[in-house]
Design an enzyme around this catalytic site. Structure first.
Site, PDB file in Angstrom:
ATOM      1  N   SER A 555       0.847  -1.189   0.000  1.00 38.54           N
ATOM      2  CA  SER A 555       0.000   0.000   0.000  1.00 38.54           C
ATOM      3  C   SER A 555       0.878   1.233   0.000  1.00 38.54           C
ATOM      4  O   SER A 555       2.016   1.203   0.496  1.00 38.54           O
ATOM      5  CB  SER A 555      -0.901   0.020   1.246  1.00 38.54           C
ATOM      6  OG  SER A 555      -1.553   1.266   1.379  1.00 38.54           O
ATOM      7  N   TYR A 568      -3.153  -0.468  10.435  1.00 39.86           N
ATOM      8  CA  TYR A 568      -3.089  -0.820   9.018  1.00 39.86           C
ATOM      9  C   TYR A 568      -1.759  -0.377   8.414  1.00 39.86           C
ATOM     10  O   TYR A 568      -1.081  -1.147   7.730  1.00 39.86           O
ATOM     11  CB  TYR A 568      -4.256  -0.165   8.282  1.00 39.86           C
ATOM     12  CG  TYR A 568      -4.266  -0.399   6.786  1.00 39.86           C
ATOM     13  CD1 TYR A 568      -4.737  -1.594   6.268  1.00 39.86           C
ATOM     14  CD2 TYR A 568      -3.816   0.581   5.899  1.00 39.86           C
ATOM     15  CE1 TYR A 568      -4.752  -1.823   4.898  1.00 39.86           C
ATOM     16  CE2 TYR A 568      -3.830   0.366   4.530  1.00 39.86           C
ATOM     17  CZ  TYR A 568      -4.294  -0.836   4.035  1.00 39.86           C
ATOM     18  OH  TYR A 568      -4.307  -1.044   2.678  1.00 39.86           O
TER      19      TYR A 568
END
Length: 678
Positions: A555, A568
Site C-alpha cells: 500500500s 493498518y
C-alpha cells in the site's frame, strides 16, 4: 444452415463423445454423407461432413467439421502414390473441399469417405482397444462378434487404411464394423441412428465379453508394500513429491501437472504385473501421443520414505531421459522432426497415484485420463489374452509423424504466462479477483484462495473450467490452512510459480481508539499471513528448482500514512520490508520478490465495502460514494485507481520484461508525491 444431415451428425457425435466408455477426449471421428446445393451451379452435389483435425466429439459444433466433395475425394484413388507416401494425401484433401471446407481435414478422412455407407464412426473405446491390443485379437474378434465385425491388422492411419476398410465393407455384407489392430474400432450404418447403434453394440459387446470371460485378477496379486496408502497420507505424500517431480519433468521445458489417485491407478500400481505392462507402453495412437511411449514408474514400495522416493526418482528420471534419447536415435530418419523433449509425461508412484504433465492444465489432465484409458485397455487385454501393443518403431512413426508436427505448428503462440501456476490470496473480490482474472487471461493457471471458500469457488468459475482456475478456502492466519491451500495448488496443477500476497483488511481508527485486538487482527492477516503464505510457497519453489515470483500487494500507506490508521499502516510497512528481506534471501533460488503499492482503490474493493470506505470518508469529510473521486483529485494524475490497474502492475512484474528485477515496489496510486520512494 445447418441441414438435417449435419444436425444429426453433430447430435450423434456429442452423444458418443460425452461418454468416456466410447472414446477419449479429442479421439476418433464421425462422418455423414448427404446432398447439398453447389452455390456456383445451383445443382445438388454429394458431400461428406467429417470431424476435422484436432476437434473433440463431445463438444463438436458445425465449425469443427470438414466438408468435402465426395466425388472428388474418391477420385483421389487414381493419384494415390502408395503407403510409403501416405502423408501427401492430406495435402490433396485441400483440393476437394466444398467452398471454404470448414475445419482442416484429418488423416482419418479416407476411412470415412471411401467406405460405402452414409454414416461412419471411428472411436477409441477401452473395451474395443482391449481386443485390438490382445495378442490373439483376430481370434477374439471372430469369437466375440462372429461375421458382424472384421479384424483389420495394424496400419498407420491414412488412405490405405481407408481402402482396407472399404474393401471389408464390400466383401462382408453382414459386417457392421471393424476392430483396427492396435488402434480402435469403426462402425457404419445407413442412418445416423443405425450407425450409432452399431458403434454402441460393438463397444458394449466387447465390454460384456471381457466381464464374463476375463480372468478375475488380470494384473496379478497385490505386491507386499504396494497397497494404496490411506487417503490423507497418500495426498500428503503426493504434495511432498509433486514439486520435485515438476522440476524434473520440466528439464526441457516447463510443464503443468495433475495428480490423480483414482481406484484404477492405485489398483494397477499395487499389482505384480504393473512393471511389465507399464514398460510395454500404450498402443492407441491418441494414447501415446499424449502419454509418450512409456511412463516413468517408481520402483519402490509405498512404505519408502519421501527422501528415499525423491532420491530414486532423480535416478530414474536421468535413466528415462537417456532411454528416450536412445529410442529417438534408434528410429529417427534424416528428415524426422527434432526430438521434442526427453522428459516423461506420466509418472507413476505405487501407493500414491499418478502425476501427468503437459503444456497447460488441460493437456496435463487429458494425458492422465488417457493413461487411465490405457490401464483399462491393459486390464481387458490381459483378462482375455496378453497385452500386445504395436511395435516401438510404429509408435515412433506416429509420435514423430510430420502430420503431427504440422498440427503442433498450427497452435497459436503461447501467452506470456503459459505454464505458470499462480496462487492469489484474498482473491474473491477487489484487487485479488482482478489480479486472478488478469493472470488467467495471460495464460496462467490460477488458484484463488479466500477466507470465504464459496466466494473463491464462484470467482474461479467466472474465469473458466478447473483447467483454468480453482477456488479454495484459506485463513491466512492459520499455518495449517495455508499449507492446505498450497497443497491444493500443487495437487491440482503440479506445482507453483507465482504467489500474490493480497489478503487484507483494515480498521480506520485513531491511536487512542485502536485496541490490541485491532492491532493483532490486522497484523495476523497481513503481516503474519503474508509470512505464512510466502514460507509455505517458498518450500515448493525451492524444491521445484524453477525459480518463481512472490508479489506483495502492499500500500501507499506502507511508505506514507494518512491519519487514523496506525495498525493498518504499520502492518503494510511490515509487508513492505518482507519484500526486501525475502528478495535478498530467495534470490539465490531464482525467486524474485516484488511489491505493488496501491492507494485509493475504492470500487470493487472488499476492504472498502467492509466498512473501511465509510470510516475513511468520515475522516476526510466526504460522502462515501465520492471517496474514489476524492482520492483521485489529490493525486498528480487526477485519476481514480481501480483493481484492474493494480492487476496490470502485478502482470508487469511477471510478464517477462522485468525478468531481472527483484526487491522493487511499484506505486499504483496515480501519483502521490509524499509516497515517492527515496
Amino acid at each position: 444452415m445447418p441441414n438435417r444431415t449435419v444436425h444429426d451428425l453433430i447430435a450423434r457425435s456429442n452423444r458418443l463423445g460425452a461418454d468416456p466408455r466410447n472414446t477419449n477426449y479429442a479421439g476418433g471421428n464421425t462422418s455423414a454423407k448427404g446432398r447439398d446445393l453447389d452455390p456456383v451451379t445451383g445443382q445438388e452435389v454429394d458431400l461428406m461432413w467429417v470431424k476435422g483435425s484436432g476437434g473433440d466429439l463431445g463438444t463438436l459444433t458445425e465449425q469443427g467439421l470438414a466438408v468435402l466433395r465426395l466425388d472428388r475425394l474418391r477420385a483421389l484413388s487414381a493419384v494415390y502414390p502408395g503407403p510409403d507416401r501416405e502423408d501427401e494425401m492430406v495435402a490433396a484433401f485441400d483440393h476437394v473441399l466444398h467452398g471454404r471446407g470448414g475445419a482442416a481435414p484429418s488423416i482419418d478422412t479416407a476411412m470415412h469417405g471411401l467406405v460405402d455407407a452414409c454414416h461412419v464412426d471411428h472411436l477409441h473405446p477401452d473395451s474395443g482397444i482391449a481386443i485390438a491390443t490382445a495378442a490373439d485379437g483376430p481370434r477374439l474378434t471372430e469369437e466375440i462378434f462372429g461375421d458382424r465385425v472384421v479384424w483389420v491388422p495394424w496400419r498407420r492411419p491414412g488412405w490405405q487404411l481407408g481402402e482396407d476398410i472399404a474393401e471389408i465393407r464390400r466383401t462382408h455384407p453382414r459386417a457392421v464394423g471393424t476392430v483396427l489392430g492396435g488402434h480402435g474400432i469403426t462402425a457404419w450404418g445407413g442412418t445416423a441412428e443405425e450407425c450409432e447403434r452399431n458403434s454402441r453394440w460393438i463397444i458394449d459387446t466387447a465390454a460384456e465379453h471381457i466381464a464374463e470371460h476375463g480372468r478375475p485378477e488380470p494384473f496379478g496379486a497385490v505386491l507386499d508394500g504396494y497397497a494404496p496408502l490411506p487417503a490423507a497420507e497418500r495426498r500428503a505424500r503426493a504434495a511432498a513429491l509433486a514439486p520435485v517431480l515438476r522440476g524434473l519433468v520440466s528439464t526441457d521445458r516447463r510443464q503443468v501437472g495433475r495428480f490423480t489417485d483414482g481406484p484404477e491407478v492405485l489398483e494397477f500400481l499395487s499389482r505384480a504385473q504393473h512393471p511389465r505392462l507399464a514398460a510395454l507402453g500404450t498402443s492407441c495412437p491418441d494414447h501415446f501421443l499424449r502419454t509418450k511411449v512409456a511412463p516413468l514408474v517408481l520402483d519402490l514400495p509405498a512404505t519408502a520414505t519421501v527422501e528415499e522416493s525423491v532420491a530414486r526418482l532423480r535416478e530414474l528420471h536421468e535413466r528415462y531421459r537417456a532411454d528416450y534419447a536412445a529410442y529417438y536415435r534408434r528410429h529417427a530418419t534424416p528428415d524426422a522432426p527434432p526430438m521434442r523433449g526427453a522428459d516423461p509425461a506420466i509418472v507413476l508412484v505405487p501407493g500414491v497415484g499418478m502425476f501427468s504433465y503437459g503444456a497447460d492444465a488441460q493437456t496435463a489432465r487429458v494425458a492422465g485420463e488417457f493413461y487411465v484409458n490405457a490401464i483399462n485397455v491393459m486390464r481387458g487385454a490381459e483378462a482375455l489374452s496378453t497385452y500386445s501393443p504395436i511395435e516401438e518403431a510404429e509408435k515412433f512413426r506416429i509420435e514423430y509423424w510430420e502430420l503431427e508436427e504440422a498440427k503442433l505448428r498450427r497452435r497459436p503462440a503461447p501467452k506470456p504466462l503459459a505454464t505458470k501456476v499462480a496462487l492469489v490470496t484474498g482473491a474473491a473480490s477487489g484487487i485479488g479477483k482482478a489480479t486472478a482474472a488478469r493472470l488467467a487471461r495471460d495464460g496462467a493457471t490460477v488458484v484463488l484462495a479466500d477466507l470465504d471458500a464459496a466466494k473463491a469457488r464462484e470467482a474461479a468459475a467466472e474465469l473458466g473450467s478447473a483447467d483454468v482456475a480453482i477456488g479454495v478456502g484459506a485463513d491466512v492466519t492459520d499455518e495449517d490452512a495455508v499449507r492446505a491451500a498450497v497443497d491444493a495448488a500443487v495437487l491440482a496443477y503440479g506445482g507453483l510459480d507465482v504467489v500474490v500476497n493480497n489478503a487484507g483488511l483494515s480498521l480506520s481508527k485513531p491511536l487512542l481508539e485502536t485496541t490490541a485486538a485491532d492491532w493483532d487482527l490486522q497484523h495476523d492477516v497481513m503481516a503474519k499471513g503474508s509470512f505464512l503464505v510466502s514460507k509455505a510457497a517458498a518450500r515448493v519453489l525451492i524444491d521445484q528448482g524453477l525459480g518463481g515470483d512472490v508479489v506483495y500487494v502492499v500500500s501507499k500507506n506502507g511508505v506514507f500514512a494518512g491519519p487514523n490508521n496506525i495498525a493498518y499502516s504499520a502492518t503494510k510497512a511490515d509487508q513492505a520490508h518482507q519484500v526486501r528481506l525475502l528478495a535478498a534471501e530467495l534470490g539465490g533460488h531464482g525467486v524474485r520478490v516484488n511489491g505493488v503499492n496501491p492507494d485509493g482503490v475504492v470500487r470493487g474493493s472488499g476492504i472498502f465495502a467492509g466498512g473501511w470506505g465509510a470510516q475513511r470518508a468520515q475522516v476526510y469529510g466526504v460522502a462515501e460514494e465520492d471517496l474514489g473521486e476524492f482520492y483521485a483529485q489529490r493525486t498528480l494524475l487526477k485519476r481514480e485507481v481501480l483493481p484492474e490497474h493494480v492487476a496490470n502492475a502485478v502482470f508487469a512484474l511477471l510478464g517477462g520484461d522485468l525478468s531481472h528485477t527483484t526487491g522493487l515496489h511499484v506505486p499504483v496510486d496515480a501519483g502521490v508525491a509524499a509516497a515517492f520512494l527515496r
